[in-house]
Structures are given as structure tokens and as C-alpha cells.
Design an enzyme around this catalytic site. Sequence first.
Site, PDB file in Angstrom:
ATOM      1  CD  GLU A   1       2.456   2.507   3.810  1.00  0.00           C
ATOM      2  OE1 GLU A   1       3.081   2.845   2.634  1.00  0.00           O
ATOM      3  OE2 GLU A   1       2.356   1.566   4.394  1.00  0.00           O
TER       4      GLU A   1
ATOM      5  CB  ILE B   1      -0.778   0.100   1.187  1.00  0.00           C
ATOM      6  CG1 ILE B   1      -1.932  -1.247   1.269  1.00  0.00           C
ATOM      7  CG2 ILE B   1      -1.835   1.273   1.355  1.00  0.00           C
ATOM      8  CD1 ILE B   1      -2.743  -1.255   2.560  1.00  0.00           C
TER       9      ILE B   1
ATOM     10  CG  ASP C   1     -20.876  32.445 -24.808  1.00  0.00           C
ATOM     11  OD1 ASP C   1     -21.604  32.379 -25.656  1.00  0.00           O
ATOM     12  OD2 ASP C   1     -20.834  33.370 -23.792  1.00  0.00           O
TER      13      ASP C   1
ATOM     14  CG  ASN D   1       6.733   1.268   1.902  1.00  0.00           C
ATOM     15  OD1 ASN D   1       7.686   1.082   1.188  1.00  0.00           O
ATOM     16  ND2 ASN D   1       5.888   0.234   2.239  1.00  0.00           N
TER      17      ASN D   1
END
Length: 963
Positions: free
Chosen positions: A298, A296, A340, A721
Site C-alpha cells: 500500500e 499489495i 551537442d 503494512n
Amino acid sequence: MDEHLLSSETELENNLETNLKEGLTNQEVEVKQEKFGKNELPQGKVTPWYIIFLKTLVEPILLVLMGAAVISIVAPIISNKGKIELSEFIDAIVIFSIVLIDAILETVQTIKARKSMDALKSLSKPKAVVIRNDMQQEIDASELVPGDIVVLEAGKYVPAELRIIESSDLTIDESILTGESLPVEKTHLPLKEITTILAEMKNVAFMSTFTTSGRAIGVVTKIGENTEIGKIAKSINENEEESTPLEKKLNSFTYWISGLSFILAILIFSTLFFSGDQKAWANYLMVAITLAIGVIPECLAAVVSITLSISTKKMVKQNVIIKKLQAVETLGNVNFICTDKTGTLTQNKMTVKKMIMDNKIITSKEYAKEKNDKHMDLFLKALVLCNDSVTEGNERIGDPTELALVDYAEIIGYDEQDSRDIWKRIDEMPFDSERKMMTTVNTIDGINTAFTKGAIDQLLQRCSKIMVDNVLRDITEEDKKQLLEMSNELSKDALRVLAFAYHLDYDKLTDKDDLEHDLVFLGAVAMIDPVRETAVNAVQLAHDAGIEVVMITGDHAITALAIARDLDLAHSEYEVMSSEDLNRLDDNQLLRVIEQIKVFARVNPEHKVRIVDALKQKGNIVSMTGDGVNDAPSLSKADIGVAMGITGTDVAKQASDIILTDDNFETIIKGVNEGRNVYQKIKRAIAFVIGVNLANVLAIFILSVINSVSPLEATNILWMNLIVESIIALSMGMGANDPTLMKIKPIKGKNSLFKGLGYTFVKVIIFTTIASIGAYYFGMMFVTSDDLIRIIGNDSFGSNWHAALRSKDLTVEQKIEIGDFGRTAMFIAITCAPCFYANFIKLSNWKSDKKINLIVNKQLWLASMMAILLNIIVVFIPGFNEKILNLASIQSYSMNNWYLIPGALGISIIPVMFMLLMDGITFGVYHYRPDPWRRNRILTQELVELDIQKEKQKRKSKKKVNH
């Protein structure tokens, strides 16, 4: 009530409970304010900051991180049989800190965007002139109630919805509601039929429209949310907010990564449990959960928020305010921009472009350079004297066409205010829609001279003479025919033609109706709201980037097509669709042709929503720009709503995702460029973080199976990590933008966050895994028999460390100590190798050019060097290296193993060398050795591009000849 149909004052007074002459009394106002409330537009619910903060915390990716933090506390407790040490909470503290930082960043950015939007409100406290208690007074517009009598003057906004009861030459700019660029003539006369079409309600003044000329008195019929602008504002507030594509992709990614981590945890635990000592199951569970957490990313939530936050700050400097962080990325994926015309593609300022002078067409620039003779003097006097507009500094009051005339006269040297002071107006015949003319009489050198302007066909009928080459002569039928042909030619190019004449016989007139007869024709001007010069270039940049630009306007098809040709948007009438044609198509028919239409003309608000919806159904990411209330529903419906900050109404800003503070189409393209770079930086960070994490998990898994024990500890993985990856990934979002991304066509439809990352993942995972395993075995080479005897207490394994690790007779603690050298070398490899190749993970458009596009990210280089230095320092910090990271102690180094760290650093350089070699081979083969199929495709593409360039050059040459 249908107040526009009521014919008598008595009916209006009875219906609205008022007195049209004296107005309301103070007591009546108080009663009505209690009944009807304030005259304010409904506001969207303002979400408190703490709710924004809490909503951020329950986003999927942050929930997964918090779950990981909880597991990082529970797993050690299980492993240590209930014993808890302070060090066990370090992982959870770091993860929770990242979660809080990310939530705070997103909350702060959302609140800042809200404050920026509030600061842009153009009408914070509008005023209104009312008649109350038989006295004229000025009050806050929010205090108005139905029945109030309001005085309207040129240059003022309409403060509420009014039924006009008195008027004089009143024109109102209703473009914010209807999209019409020209002001609408208004009357106090009742209408004969009920109508729901706003443009046909000629005796109603709508709230927030602008009075361009004339004067009027009106009675308030509706206020606040009951007005036309209020109804639209209310409907916008009721719309549910959709997730952006980036939010959807990140949510999908979160579920994917969560599932992967769960599967990995089971797989790793099962492998270690059945291949090792079953008694050490608690330790294996800790390793499995730690490695699963290691997958994962982090730091990813913080990386995404910080990258988006940095980009939003950049975009503020480029006149773009982002109301929601994720909108930046969505803007980068846009492949259709519906815009526009007035004020965005054009200057929103009528400009004199050509002249009919001396029976020929010339440009306004050419005429301005001519000698100022009698003819020019009379013509310029006609421009400024037969005119009611006023310009002073930044204040511009009057009809846009009249303002264009005084602007042009001022270029040559005639100021309208000075002229009117010198040559006083003594009489006039105001403009009306039946005559289509206006006449003023001014005293010039003692002679009362009449100047008339109007539609050329009407004016020529009143002319008996013409001035050509400074000579006055009788006008012939041939002259009139020729002049009308020239006028028609200019009209085909969407130029508005206005003719001018004069005569000197005012004092001889016995009837004022004869004032506009026996005129001398002077000439005519041809005006248009010209395109912005920057818009032409911006449209070309959009086309180069694979973005289709669609112009949606309330103007006529001829005008719209002429502007579209100048912008290189459309070139034939088949690319233009009017509202009548749109109404004839059902939804299926519209879907078949929607992507071929480049201009939609004479559209209503409901048409804009239908156009956006059809484009979205075809799988396009659609951006809609607008400034008026009529644009708000489509702004809300589009994937990205872009409101104008200067001319935009509060309702349009409220409905949008992005606000342009300079109302410039070019700024949208700058936003697209920034959005593409943001998305690329985020993808690059994802490729880096996920690739490194999977490589680490794979290397640990392989070595764990071989040796029956994990080569790294949980703290080693979390250091990687949370420290190394965070430093590098965050700095990836700080680099310079890649200009080549604006040469890539956006991918239509849904595409994965991982699209295009496969090659990068393969390189990172394979080379990092090999280097990590190699470093581990390199480190284990330094394990001697003496080391094994010291740890085990006997020489039963000799120097065979592998056998010792596989043995079931040794404790987990003994095996961990045996692997100190291998763990240290592998730690250096997994933490330093990414620092070397992080700078070379390129996702730029390397296929577009044979030249290598080098973009140096100084912050990333600095972060990489800092991370490498940090990794080496922690290896030698006493206590921290062996107690927390379980690395070799300083005392274990000797003359025989001193080169362990330098050797591990050398191994960590190997991945970047192989990656650069592969990239070089791939680049060379792609550009210099293409396969036959791609070679033919390249040749075909080059021929097509050559034809396109020739066609564009041909059109430019033709346009130059016409001019």
C-alpha cells in the site's frame, strides 16, 4: 512562396502586399493580424491541474489500492452478515488517504516543474524595430505581420522570418537551427537556384537566430508556426508522450502483484475452508482477502513519489530541473549520452590558444608573459583596433572570433574601448568573403596607421616585410612557406588561424585599393572554442559508469575530432562519421556500426533523430542533449531529452524531460548519479516491503494450515503494512547517495524491477518467516490449562492448546481468544524484526571493492527506533490492544509470563543476526576465495585496465609534447 529567389523590389512588394520604403499602415496591420494571427510559436496544450490529478488516480497501482480499500469494506460486511461498525472502515480510510497523498504529491511536483520551465523562457517578450507609416518604431515581436519592414542590428534576435532587402557586413548565428558554431554571412542579393537547405539561404534571416555583426533591413515573410522554428515547435507538440522505463516497470509490477494477491486469496481461503470448520466460511474469506491485501504494498506508490520528489529537490540545487518525476530514474539507467558540442562540452566562447610569432609557434600563455616591446605593442593594437566587437560588463556584441581577440588583448592590458577612444578610426575596408580580409586606419601618435587582419594565405600575398624579434626586414619566400606550414599544423588541431599586418603609408596612398598592399606581417593567432575543464572529468566519470558519450555537432569532422581527442571521446578518424557518410548508409548498415561511432559531424536535424532511433533499436537507453530548435525532434525522440536552460530555446525546453540551468555536461553526470541512487532506493524499498509482506503471508499460511485458524487478525497485518512499513520504507529514500553506483555499468536492454533482488528476497522471507513462527510458538507456551478452562468452560483439552485450535466444536471467537499470547508475540516479531534489519538491506556495489562501504541513513535509524517504540506502546494501550488488535490484555500478564514481550523482542533480533552472518560469508568468499573461473576473469580484467591506463598516459604525454 520562394521569396529568396525574387530579384526586384516590385515583386517582393506585390507578393507581400507591402511598401518596402514606408512599411505598412496601421489599417493594413490590423487586417493582416486578423488574417495571420500573432507572431508566436505554437505552445503545447497545458493540462489543467485537476486533469493531472485525475490521471494520477487512474494509474494501475493506485487502482489496485482503491480496489483493496473497497474489498476491506465489503469483506467485513459479509463476515458480520450485514452489520457494520465504524472500526470496519479504518482500513479503507488509511488506504484511500495514501492514494490521495500520492496523487497530490505527483500533481504538485508536475505543476512546480512546469512553473520552473516557464521561468526559464529566455525570450518572454522580445522586441522588434519596424518601419510603419514611414516611421521607425519599436513594438512587441508578437505584433509583427507578413509585409512588416524590420531593422536588424548587431546583438539583436531576429523576431520573425525575413527576406533581407538591405545589408551591411551582416552575420547571423544560426546554430540553434543548423548546429553551425560560427556565424553565417548574409546578403540582400537574390539566389539563383531554389534550395531547401537552410544554410544555403543566404538572403533569409530565420526567426530566433542572433545577429552577431552588421546591420540590415528585412521584410517579414513568415510568422509564428509558419517559420522554420515554428514548424519544428508544432511537430514537437504533436508527438505523443511515451511512458518512462520506471512507469512501465511499476505498471508491470502492479499487474504481477495483483495476480499474485488474487491467487493467494483463493489458495488461503480453500486451505482454511477444507481444513477447518466450513460454517466459518465468512471468517475464512475475510482472512484470505486481508492476507491478499497484505501482499499489495500500500505504501509503495507514496514511497516512489516521495523518493523521486526528494531527489528532484536535490537536483534543483545541482542546476537540474526535472519536468517529470519518473525521468529521474530513467536518467540513472542511461547508457548512451548523445551531446551537442558547442556550449555543452565546450565553453561556447572562442579563445586564443596559440600564436605564430617570430616565425615559431608558442602558446598564448607564454606570449602574455613576454616583455611588452614595439612588436607586441603593434600586434595588440591590431587585435583591438582592427575589430568591431564590443564588450561591456556581461554584454558581448560581435563576431565570436573578434570577441576572442579583445578578450586576449585585455588579459595583457589593452581595453578595446579605451584604445578606440585614444586612437581614433579614420577609415576602413570592411571584411568581405572574397578578400577574406578587413582593414582599419587609426591615428597613433599623429601617424595614420593601417591594421589588416585576415586569412593567413591571403594576407601573406599582400606582405612585403615581416617583423621578427622586434626587427623589421624583407619577407622571403622561405618565410612564407614556413608560416603556411605552421598554419596548416595548427589547422590540423582544429585551430582557426587569423593573421595580422600593418603599414604606415596611408597618407601617401592615392588609391584606397592600395591600402592592403606592401604590408608588414606581425603574426597570427590560433583560436578554438575550448573544452570545458569540467567536461573532461565528466566524460571520464561517464566512461567509468559504463556510459558511452557520443558527440553530435554541425562543425567539420577535423574540428570535431580535435575536441573529441581533448575530451578522450575519440582518437581516430574511424570513430568519426560525417553527414555524407551517414546519408550513404541504409538503416541496417547504420545499426551495424552505430555503437562504434563516437563523433557525428556536419549533421542536420533529421540525422540526430536517426542516430537516436538507431541507438534505441539496439536496446540502449539514450539521452540527448541540445539547446537549439534543430535539437528539438531528437530531444523528443530520446528516452531522456536534456535541454540547456541558458542558451536553450523555448522549443528545446518544451521538447525535453530535463533542463540544465547551467548548460554544463558535468551536471548531466550528477543527474545520472542521482538517478541511479533513486532507482536503487526504490528497489531497496520494494525488496523490503515485498519481502516482509511475503514472509508474513507465508508464516500465517503455514500456521493457519497447522492450527486451522489464522494466527493474526486483519488489523495486525494492516498495522504492519500501513504504519511500520510506511515509516521505514519512506525513510529509505531519504538517505545519502551511494557513490559506488557510478562504478557499475548499466544493464543494456530491458531488465526487471526485481533484477538483483533474489538473494535479498530469500534472506528476508526465510529468516522473517522462521522468526514469526518461532515467536508464535514461544507465545503459546504461556497458555495454561486454567486459561483453556476459562475460555472453553471445561477441561476437555487439558493444557493442549493445539488440539483446542484444531477442534470443530469451538467457535472462531474462542479460538481467537486462545491464541492471544501467540498472536501478541508474533505481532511483536513481524513488526519489530523488519525494523532491525531494514538498515542492512544493502543493494550497493559491494562487489567492486574489498572495503565495506558503510552509508549511514540517520533518518532510517530514527524511523526504525520510532517504529519499535510504537509497536511496544500499542501492546500496552488498554482497549486498543485487545479490542482493535486482538492482543493479550494488560490484565493477562503476571509474574509467570512477564517476559513474553522481551522474549518476543529477542526473537525479532534473530533475523538480522543471520542476515549479517550470511552477508559476511558471501562478501568474504567473493573477495578472498573466488572460484578459479572468476579468479582468471579478475586477472584478465586487471591486465586490460592496466593496458588502458598505459595507453591513456601515453596519449597525455604525446599531447603535452605537442603543446
